[in-house]
Design a protein around this motif. Sequence first.
Motif, mmCIF file in Angstrom:
data_model
loop_
_atom_site.group_PDB
_atom_site.id
_atom_site.type_symbol
_atom_site.label_atom_id
_atom_site.label_comp_id
_atom_site.label_asym_id
_atom_site.label_seq_id
_atom_site.Cartn_x
_atom_site.Cartn_y
_atom_site.Cartn_z
ATOM 1 N N TYR A 1 -7.956 -0.944 -4.654
ATOM 2 C CA TYR A 1 -7.092 -0.296 -5.637
ATOM 3 C C TYR A 1 -7.843 0.759 -6.440
ATOM 4 O O TYR A 1 -9.040 0.645 -6.679
ATOM 5 C CB TYR A 1 -6.516 -1.325 -6.613
ATOM 6 C CG TYR A 1 -5.654 -2.367 -5.946
ATOM 7 C CD1 TYR A 1 -4.452 -2.016 -5.351
ATOM 8 C CD2 TYR A 1 -6.040 -3.691 -5.907
ATOM 9 C CE1 TYR A 1 -3.653 -2.964 -4.733
ATOM 10 C CE2 TYR A 1 -5.245 -4.649 -5.299
ATOM 11 C CZ TYR A 1 -4.054 -4.281 -4.717
ATOM 12 O OH TYR A 1 -3.274 -5.213 -4.108
ATOM 13 N N ASN B 87 -2.900 -3.588 -11.055
ATOM 14 C CA ASN B 87 -2.566 -3.279 -9.672
ATOM 15 C C ASN B 87 -2.293 -4.581 -8.946
ATOM 16 O O ASN B 87 -2.972 -5.569 -9.161
ATOM 17 C CB ASN B 87 -3.731 -2.557 -8.976
ATOM 18 C CG ASN B 87 -3.796 -1.087 -9.317
ATOM 19 O OD1 ASN B 87 -2.783 -0.416 -9.296
ATOM 20 N ND2 ASN B 87 -4.965 -0.595 -9.633
ATOM 21 N N GLY C 205 0.612 -1.686 -6.452
ATOM 22 C CA GLY C 205 -0.725 -1.217 -6.787
ATOM 23 C C GLY C 205 -1.014 0.132 -6.146
ATOM 24 O O GLY C 205 -0.470 0.470 -5.101
#
Length: 72
Positions: A9, A17, A22
């Motif tokens: 992420y 996220n 995310g």
Amino acid sequence: MNASTATIYRHETERGNDEVDGVIGDGFSVDVATSWERAFFDGDLPATRRVALRMAIVLGDGPATRMLLALG
């Protein structure tokens, strides 16, 4: 189960996220993570549930930090 990585992420300070919404980041570690997960989920295994655990180590004042500092 696959031990993937949360570093897939993008670094985010305003919101969390997750696997639903995310924001995937970019760079070397993200390239490795996306390739790893793509290979893991590739192929037809209709009777097999596959789960990629996106985990990361969180360092604080605990045993993991002490072990890492002892290496130096």
